[in-house]
Design a protein around this motif. Sequence first.
Motif, mmCIF file in Angstrom:
data_model
loop_
_atom_site.group_PDB
_atom_site.id
_atom_site.type_symbol
_atom_site.label_atom_id
_atom_site.label_comp_id
_atom_site.label_asym_id
_atom_site.label_seq_id
_atom_site.Cartn_x
_atom_site.Cartn_y
_atom_site.Cartn_z
ATOM 1 N N PHE A 108 0.817 -1.211 0.000
ATOM 2 C CA PHE A 108 0.000 0.000 0.000
ATOM 3 C C PHE A 108 0.851 1.261 0.000
ATOM 4 N N GLU A 109 1.980 1.213 0.657
ATOM 5 C CA GLU A 109 2.884 2.364 0.641
ATOM 6 C C GLU A 109 3.415 2.596 -0.774
ATOM 7 N N ALA A 110 3.778 1.502 -1.467
ATOM 8 C CA ALA A 110 4.288 1.639 -2.841
ATOM 9 C C ALA A 110 3.199 2.182 -3.766
ATOM 10 N N ILE A 111 1.969 1.719 -3.610
ATOM 11 C CA ILE A 111 0.869 2.217 -4.449
ATOM 12 C C ILE A 111 0.628 3.696 -4.159
ATOM 13 N N GLY A 112 0.622 4.056 -2.878
ATOM 14 C CA GLY A 112 0.400 5.455 -2.505
ATOM 15 C C GLY A 112 1.493 6.367 -3.010
ATOM 16 N N ASN A 113 2.742 5.891 -2.955
ATOM 17 C CA ASN A 113 3.857 6.713 -3.439
ATOM 18 C C ASN A 113 3.879 6.808 -4.968
ATOM 19 N N SER A 114 3.280 5.835 -5.648
ATOM 20 C CA SER A 114 3.322 5.786 -7.112
ATOM 21 C C SER A 114 2.176 6.552 -7.770
ATOM 22 N N LEU A 115 1.155 6.894 -7.033
ATOM 23 C CA LEU A 115 -0.017 7.546 -7.641
ATOM 24 C C LEU A 115 0.306 8.988 -8.064
ATOM 25 N N PRO A 116 0.107 9.292 -9.350
ATOM 26 C CA PRO A 116 0.213 10.686 -9.769
ATOM 27 C C PRO A 116 -0.957 11.495 -9.200
ATOM 28 N N GLU A 117 -0.859 12.811 -9.286
ATOM 29 C CA GLU A 117 -1.864 13.672 -8.666
ATOM 30 C C GLU A 117 -3.236 13.563 -9.324
ATOM 31 N N ASP A 118 -3.274 13.294 -10.614
ATOM 32 C CA ASP A 118 -4.573 13.271 -11.295
ATOM 33 C C ASP A 118 -5.150 11.865 -11.431
ATOM 34 N N VAL A 119 -4.652 10.916 -10.634
ATOM 35 C CA VAL A 119 -5.158 9.539 -10.651
ATOM 36 C C VAL A 119 -5.726 9.234 -9.271
ATOM 37 N N TYR A 120 -6.902 8.640 -9.252
ATOM 38 C CA TYR A 120 -7.452 8.163 -7.987
ATOM 39 C C TYR A 120 -8.008 6.755 -8.203
ATOM 40 N N LEU A 121 -7.918 5.985 -7.125
ATOM 41 C CA LEU A 121 -8.330 4.577 -7.191
ATOM 42 C C LEU A 121 -9.726 4.414 -6.617
ATOM 43 N N GLU A 122 -10.499 3.551 -7.269
ATOM 44 C CA GLU A 122 -11.859 3.269 -6.806
ATOM 45 C C GLU A 122 -11.987 1.912 -6.129
ATOM 46 N N MET A 131 -3.069 -8.783 -7.790
ATOM 47 C CA MET A 131 -3.996 -7.734 -7.359
ATOM 48 C C MET A 131 -4.490 -6.976 -8.585
ATOM 49 N N ARG A 132 -5.655 -6.368 -8.413
ATOM 50 C CA ARG A 132 -6.251 -5.555 -9.466
ATOM 51 C C ARG A 132 -6.564 -4.194 -8.869
ATOM 52 N N LEU A 133 -6.177 -3.176 -9.581
ATOM 53 C CA LEU A 133 -6.471 -1.798 -9.189
ATOM 54 C C LEU A 133 -7.399 -1.200 -10.228
ATOM 55 N N GLU A 134 -8.513 -0.668 -9.770
ATOM 56 C CA GLU A 134 -9.438 0.011 -10.673
ATOM 57 C C GLU A 134 -9.473 1.478 -10.260
ATOM 58 N N GLY A 135 -9.391 2.346 -11.230
ATOM 59 C CA GLY A 135 -9.396 3.759 -10.907
ATOM 60 C C GLY A 135 -9.721 4.614 -12.112
ATOM 61 N N LYS A 136 -9.571 5.919 -11.902
ATOM 62 C CA LYS A 136 -9.837 6.884 -12.969
ATOM 63 C C LYS A 136 -8.693 7.873 -13.003
ATOM 64 N N ALA A 137 -8.427 8.359 -14.235
ATOM 65 C CA ALA A 137 -7.353 9.327 -14.418
ATOM 66 C C ALA A 137 -7.775 10.340 -15.470
ATOM 67 N N PHE A 138 -7.120 11.509 -15.415
ATOM 68 C CA PHE A 138 -7.431 12.550 -16.389
ATOM 69 C C PHE A 138 -6.645 12.364 -17.680
ATOM 70 N N SER A 139 -5.526 11.647 -17.607
ATOM 71 C CA SER A 139 -4.741 11.452 -18.833
ATOM 72 C C SER A 139 -4.168 10.039 -18.880
ATOM 73 N N ILE A 140 -3.908 9.619 -20.109
ATOM 74 C CA ILE A 140 -3.308 8.295 -20.314
ATOM 75 C C ILE A 140 -1.871 8.306 -19.814
ATOM 76 N N PHE A 141 -1.228 9.451 -19.881
ATOM 77 C CA PHE A 141 0.165 9.543 -19.444
ATOM 78 C C PHE A 141 0.296 9.306 -17.937
ATOM 79 N N SER A 142 -0.689 9.735 -17.176
ATOM 80 C CA SER A 142 -0.661 9.479 -15.729
ATOM 81 C C SER A 142 -0.793 7.984 -15.442
ATOM 82 N N ILE A 143 -1.615 7.300 -16.231
ATOM 83 C CA ILE A 143 -1.762 5.838 -16.063
ATOM 84 C C ILE A 143 -0.446 5.153 -16.423
ATOM 85 N N ALA A 144 0.193 5.612 -17.491
ATOM 86 C CA ALA A 144 1.480 5.042 -17.900
ATOM 87 C C ALA A 144 2.535 5.304 -16.835
ATOM 88 N N GLN A 145 2.509 6.497 -16.249
ATOM 89 C CA GLN A 145 3.463 6.820 -15.179
ATOM 90 C C GLN A 145 3.224 5.899 -13.970
#
Length: 186
Positions: A108-122, A131-145
Motif C-alpha cells: 500500500f505504501e508503494a501504491i500510494g507513493n506511485s499515484l500521480p496527482e490526477d489519478v485516484y483509485l476506486e 492484485m487488481r487496481l481500478e481507478g480513474k485518471a485525467f490522462s493516459i500519461f498518468s496511467i502510464a506513469q
Amino acid sequence: MELKNVYPVKVNLLPAQLTVKKTPNWVRLFFMVLLISLSVLYAFSFLMLSDKVFLARTQTEELRSRVEVLRREEQKLRNVEERVAALEKRLDLLQSLVGAEPDWLRVFEAIGNSLPEDVYLERFRASQGEMRLEGKAFSIFSIAQLISTLSNYEDLFREVDLESLSLEESLYKFTLKAGLVEKSAS
C-alpha cells in the motif's frame, strides 16, 4: 531331748584314698558352651536380619511411592509435550500462512507513493498472488506513469499490466493487474 536333724547330712566314711573325686566332664561342658553361644549367635543374627528386612521393606515402600509420584510427573510432562507439539504445529501453520502473504503495508505504501496527482483509485482486489487496481485518471500519461512507477518495485510486484482502459465523461477508467511477489520465508 531328742536331736532333730532338719538338714540331711551325708557322711562318707570311706577313707580319702578310696573316694572318687568328681571331675568335670569337659566334653559335655564344651558342647553346652558351644550350644549356648550358637543359640545367642542365632538370636543375635535373627534380630539383626529381621531389622534389616524391616528397613528394606520400608525403603521398598518409599521407593514405590516415589515411583508412583514420578510416573504422575512423567505423565504431566508428556501432556505438556503434547500441548507444546500442538502449539508448534499451529505456529508453523501460521508462519507458513504469513510467509505466503505479501507485505501489505509495503504494497500500500508503494501504491500510494506511485499515484500521480490526477489519478485516484476506486477499487482494490487481491487474490492468490495477484492484485487488481481500478481507478480513474485525467490522462493516459498518468496511467502510464503509474504503471512505470509500480514496475520499479520489483521486490513487491511482477508483471504490472494494463488490463482494461475506457473513456467515460472525459475521464479514463482503467484496470491494472499486477502479480504479487511472495515474501521469502525467514
